[in-house]
Write a protein that holds these residues in place. Structure first.
Motif, PDB file in Angstrom:
ATOM      1  N   HIS A  50      75.004   1.417  35.259  1.00 61.98           N
ATOM      2  CA  HIS A  50      74.749   1.305  33.950  1.00 61.98           C
ATOM      3  C   HIS A  50      73.443   0.528  33.637  1.00 61.98           C
ATOM      4  CE1 HIS A  50      79.186   1.737  33.029  1.00 61.98           C
ATOM      5  NE2 HIS A  50      78.674   2.764  32.724  1.00 61.98           N
ATOM      6  N   HIS A  51      72.974  -0.516  34.609  1.00 61.52           N
ATOM      7  CA  HIS A  51      71.482  -0.755  34.462  1.00 61.52           C
ATOM      8  C   HIS A  51      70.414   0.323  34.620  1.00 61.52           C
ATOM      9  CE1 HIS A  51      68.713  -4.203  36.195  1.00 61.52           C
ATOM     10  NE2 HIS A  51      68.290  -3.557  35.110  1.00 61.52           N
ATOM     11  N   LEU A  52      70.818   1.277  35.472  1.00 64.63           N
ATOM     12  CA  LEU A  52      69.681   2.373  35.533  1.00 64.63           C
ATOM     13  C   LEU A  52      69.743   3.142  34.388  1.00 64.63           C
ATOM     14  CD1 LEU A  52      70.390   3.419  39.169  1.00 64.63           C
ATOM     15  CD2 LEU A  52      68.171   2.416  38.463  1.00 64.63           C
ATOM     16  N   VAL A  53      71.104   3.534  33.886  1.00 62.68           N
ATOM     17  CA  VAL A  53      71.266   4.199  32.440  1.00 62.68           C
ATOM     18  C   VAL A  53      70.517   3.601  31.565  1.00 62.68           C
ATOM     19  CG1 VAL A  53      72.635   4.946  30.677  1.00 62.68           C
ATOM     20  CG2 VAL A  53      73.845   5.316  33.097  1.00 62.68           C
ATOM     21  N   LYS A  54      70.665   2.342  31.060  1.00 57.89           N
ATOM     22  CA  LYS A  54      69.883   1.701  30.152  1.00 57.89           C
ATOM     23  C   LYS A  54      68.201   1.704  30.420  1.00 57.89           C
ATOM     24  CE  LYS A  54      68.425  -2.785  28.748  1.00 57.89           C
ATOM     25  NZ  LYS A  54      68.303  -4.188  29.191  1.00 57.89           N
ATOM     26  N   THR A  55      68.019   1.507  31.741  1.00 56.71           N
ATOM     27  CA  THR A  55      66.387   1.421  32.033  1.00 56.71           C
ATOM     28  C   THR A  55      65.678   2.728  31.735  1.00 56.71           C
ATOM     29  OG1 THR A  55      66.938  -0.426  33.406  1.00 56.71           O
ATOM     30  CG2 THR A  55      64.964   0.724  33.563  1.00 56.71           C
TER      31      THR A  55
ATOM     32  N   VAL B  53      67.336   6.214  30.777  1.00 56.11           N
ATOM     33  CA  VAL B  53      67.664   7.248  29.812  1.00 56.11           C
ATOM     34  C   VAL B  53      67.309   7.044  28.549  1.00 56.11           C
ATOM     35  CG1 VAL B  53      69.687   8.543  29.100  1.00 56.11           C
ATOM     36  CG2 VAL B  53      69.821   7.785  31.515  1.00 56.11           C
ATOM     37  N   ASP B  54      66.470   7.827  27.966  1.00 55.79           N
ATOM     38  CA  ASP B  54      66.021   7.474  26.679  1.00 55.79           C
ATOM     39  C   ASP B  54      66.938   7.421  25.551  1.00 55.79           C
ATOM     40  OD1 ASP B  54      63.197   7.422  27.684  1.00 55.79           O
ATOM     41  OD2 ASP B  54      62.941   9.678  27.044  1.00 55.79           O
ATOM     42  N   GLY B  55      66.870   6.499  24.692  1.00 56.97           N
ATOM     43  CA  GLY B  55      67.923   6.303  23.679  1.00 56.97           C
ATOM     44  C   GLY B  55      68.896   5.275  23.737  1.00 56.97           C
ATOM     45  N   PHE B  56      68.978   4.638  24.927  1.00 56.45           N
ATOM     46  CA  PHE B  56      69.813   3.441  25.188  1.00 56.45           C
ATOM     47  C   PHE B  56      69.079   2.229  24.815  1.00 56.45           C
ATOM     48  CE2 PHE B  56      72.348   6.733  27.283  1.00 56.45           C
ATOM     49  CZ  PHE B  56      73.633   6.462  26.960  1.00 56.45           C
ATOM     50  N   THR B  57      69.359   1.572  23.697  1.00 57.46           N
ATOM     51  CA  THR B  57      68.838  -0.018  23.832  1.00 57.46           C
ATOM     52  C   THR B  57      69.968  -0.850  23.405  1.00 57.46           C
ATOM     53  OG1 THR B  57      68.775   0.360  21.406  1.00 57.46           O
ATOM     54  CG2 THR B  57      66.986   1.134  22.662  1.00 57.46           C
ATOM     55  N   ASP B  58      69.732  -2.141  23.686  1.00 63.95           N
ATOM     56  CA  ASP B  58      70.595  -3.312  23.602  1.00 63.95           C
ATOM     57  C   ASP B  58      70.085  -4.519  22.882  1.00 63.95           C
ATOM     58  OD1 ASP B  58      69.490  -3.902  25.852  1.00 63.95           O
ATOM     59  OD2 ASP B  58      71.577  -4.057  26.822  1.00 63.95           O
ATOM     60  N   GLN B  59      70.931  -5.207  22.305  1.00 66.52           N
ATOM     61  CA  GLN B  59      70.491  -6.391  21.563  1.00 66.52           C
ATOM     62  C   GLN B  59      71.470  -7.578  22.203  1.00 66.52           C
ATOM     63  OE1 GLN B  59      70.384  -5.336  17.443  1.00 66.52           O
ATOM     64  NE2 GLN B  59      68.226  -5.514  17.472  1.00 66.52           N
ATOM     65  N   GLN B  60      70.950  -8.849  22.404  1.00 70.65           N
ATOM     66  CA  GLN B  60      71.825  -9.856  22.697  1.00 70.65           C
ATOM     67  C   GLN B  60      71.792 -11.090  21.906  1.00 70.65           C
ATOM     68  OE1 GLN B  60      71.873 -10.536  27.109  1.00 70.65           O
ATOM     69  NE2 GLN B  60      72.704 -12.490  27.011  1.00 70.65           N
ATOM     70  N   SER B  61      72.886 -11.500  21.520  1.00 66.38           N
ATOM     71  CA  SER B  61      73.176 -12.975  20.848  1.00 66.38           C
ATOM     72  C   SER B  61      72.922 -14.114  21.422  1.00 66.38           C
ATOM     73  CB  SER B  61      74.170 -12.770  19.701  1.00 66.38           C
ATOM     74  OG  SER B  61      74.081 -11.656  18.977  1.00 66.38           O
TER      75      SER B  61
END
Length: 525
Positions: free
Chosen positions: A424-429, A431-439
């Protein structure tokens, strides 16, 4: 459609027994039809994977880009999502008549799953023939047991394509060994099961016999308990079993290898170090008394986590403040489905020599490097416990520490780092369109290419309130420059997924054909 035809819960009390059975069967058909429609949606997602065709040769390919979205939407792991996608596409493309029966609710998911599993080796032409044959009998198959249904499907495959029956070297090739059963595991005990070849099974049995006969006769454990503990010692890499007789002059007394291979990470206070060991953990099960009670309850321990690291303490690292509740709770072993360690067992591990480390609040100042310090890694892994991708249970101990905002624009800071498994690290890095935010409290919001948002909270904070802490905002720097060629950094596949699948099919068919030819040879005289 079905909800308009079948009685709802508000009228169930007015139905007689026969009508109640009819309603049960009707809603079961509705469940089948709903599952068929879900698979149809998944199959369409598979068809649209063509938009990721540029990933076909990458470690995370077009199929993975789709299964990542499925796993988020359905809150399931990557493996289950991949199986769902494979089944959906096969059902749509190779078995349209079976798919129609499924869509009408006339057959169940069990039948569809077995057809998918047993026919993996058949080619497209044979699949078309089997589709018509299966559709004629599939409704009658619903009354068969799993074993009988498997035999029925294999019988038809045998008639149309003998080399496609999945049987080659079945006995040896079906060996396996698994640790953990999410359905039957209980706190403090984890099921293991498997099938070994005869030679390995005998070697394993002989080694256990040698180990359990090395303790003295005063050891309080039963034979089954000794064999179980011997396996733990083997896992720790030693060939002897420490005796628990308590006699300092016993020749077999030694540090317990299983306990000394464990690091107990204390999340709250140090009270767990003084907890007494439960003397009833070893020996025969006590007979129940007149009230039906058979076990003593020595109480619980402080909130703690077990794992196998042994990092040194970092300067200035202090234990987190005690939890507000005075009730003490058990620990968790990251990596074995986060198995629960009851308080008495945890106290026993510490008494037998387990190492103790304190998980403290890391320094909230950003670290001036990409790789997190030992203290920050320890905190993040204890806080998250698993990969933070929705539906993924991969243990944090085997995951990457991922910068939510990529470094160096994103700081190496507890509010900007989390655990993601390598996949999933590779997917997020990449694959275009996957982004995340952390609180600052560790909550992560993942956005997929379709714009859907999925929120996950750190699992460790659910179990141990001492980890539910605000680490403050993570500082940010100038945006990272874009890298048009970043896909070149993705690990590559030696061959595409389709080529790998076809190679496996061809290999198994050749083995089957060899086995059939050997059976056809006349017996030697």
């Amino acid at each position: 459609m079905f909800d308009q035809m079948l009685p709802g819960p508000e009228v169930l009390g007015d139905l007689d027994d026969a009508a109640l059975i009819d309603a049960l069967q009707g809603w079961d058909r509705a469940v089948n039809a709903a599952e068929a429609r879900r698979l149809a949606v998944v199959a369409e997602m598979g068809r649209r994977s063509q938009k990721y065709s540029h990933l076909t040769r990458c470690a995370v390919d077009d199929w993975d880009a789709v299964t990542a979205q499925i796993s988020c939407a359905l809150n399931m792991g990557h493996g289950r999502a991949e199986t769902l996608l494979d089944t959906a596409v096969l059902l749509r493309d190779r078995y349209p008549q079976i798919a129609a029966l499924f869509m009408a609710g006339r057959i169940g998911a069990r039948t569809v799953a077995l057809i998918e599993d047993r026919t993996r080796l058949v080619d497209a032409a044979t699949a078309a023939e089997l589709d018509a044959v299966f559709a004629a009998d599939a409704e009658d198959w619903e009354a068969l047991s799993w074993y009988k249904l498997e035999q029925a499907i294999d019988t038809w495959i045998q008639r149309h394509d003998p080399a496609a029956v999945r049987r080659a070297r079945r006995t040896l090739r079906s060996r396996y060994f698994t640790v953990g059963d999410p359905v039957n595991d209980e706190p403090g005990a984890t099921h293991v099961r498997g099938r070994l070849d005869t030679v390995n099974a005998q070697l394993f049995d002989q080694r256990l016999k040698v180990m359990i006969t090395g303790v003295c006769p005063d050891d309080p454990r039963t034979l089954d308990q000794l064999r179980s503990d011997a396996i733990g010692a083997l896992g720790a890499g030693v060939w002897h079993l420490a005796c628990r007789c308590g006699n300092p002059d016993c020749a077999a007394t030694a540090p317990d290898a299983a306990a000394t291979s464990v690091v107990v990470h204390i999340v709250t206070d140090t009270g767990v170090l003084a907890e007494p060991v439960d003397p009833e953990l070893d020996g025969p099960t006590p007979e129940p008394d007149a009230d039906g009670n058979s076990d003593t309850d020595p109480g619980d321990t402080d909130e703690s986590t077990d794992d196998s690291e042994e990092p040194d303490e970092q300067p200035g690292e202090e234990p987190l403040a005690p939890a507000a509740s005075a009730r003490r709770s058990p620990g968790v072993i990251p990596g074995i489905r986060n198995g629960v360690v009851p308080a008495p067992l945890l106290a026993g591990l510490i008494a037998q020599g387990a190492h103790v480390r304190f998980v403290g609040m890391p320094d909230t100042a950003p670290e001036p490097r990409y790789r997190p310090s030992t203290a920050l890694q320890r905190f993040v892994r204890a806080r998250d416990l698993t990969c933070r991708w929705p539906g993924c249970d991969k243990p944090a101990e085997a995951a990457d520490i991922d910068h939510t905002t990529p470094w160096p624009a994103g700081a190496t800071h507890p509010s900007n780092t989390k655990c993601n498994c390598r996949h999933h690290h590779l997917v997020k890095t990449f694959v275009d369109g996957f982004t995340d935010q952390q609180s600052p409290d560790g909550t992560v919001v993942l956005t997929t290419p379709t714009g859907h948002r999925y929120t996950t909270a750190p699992f460790g904070a659910f179990l141990f309130p001492g980890l539910r802490t605000d680490t403050g905002p993570a500082p940010s720097g100038p945006p990272n420059p874009s890298h048009p060629g970043k896909l070149l950094m993705m690990p590559a596949r030696k061959q595409t997924r389709a080529q790998t699948r076809q190679h496996r099919i061809n290999t198994e068919r050749r083995l089957n054909e060899t086995e059939l030819a050997e059976r056809a040879q006349p017996p030697p005289f």
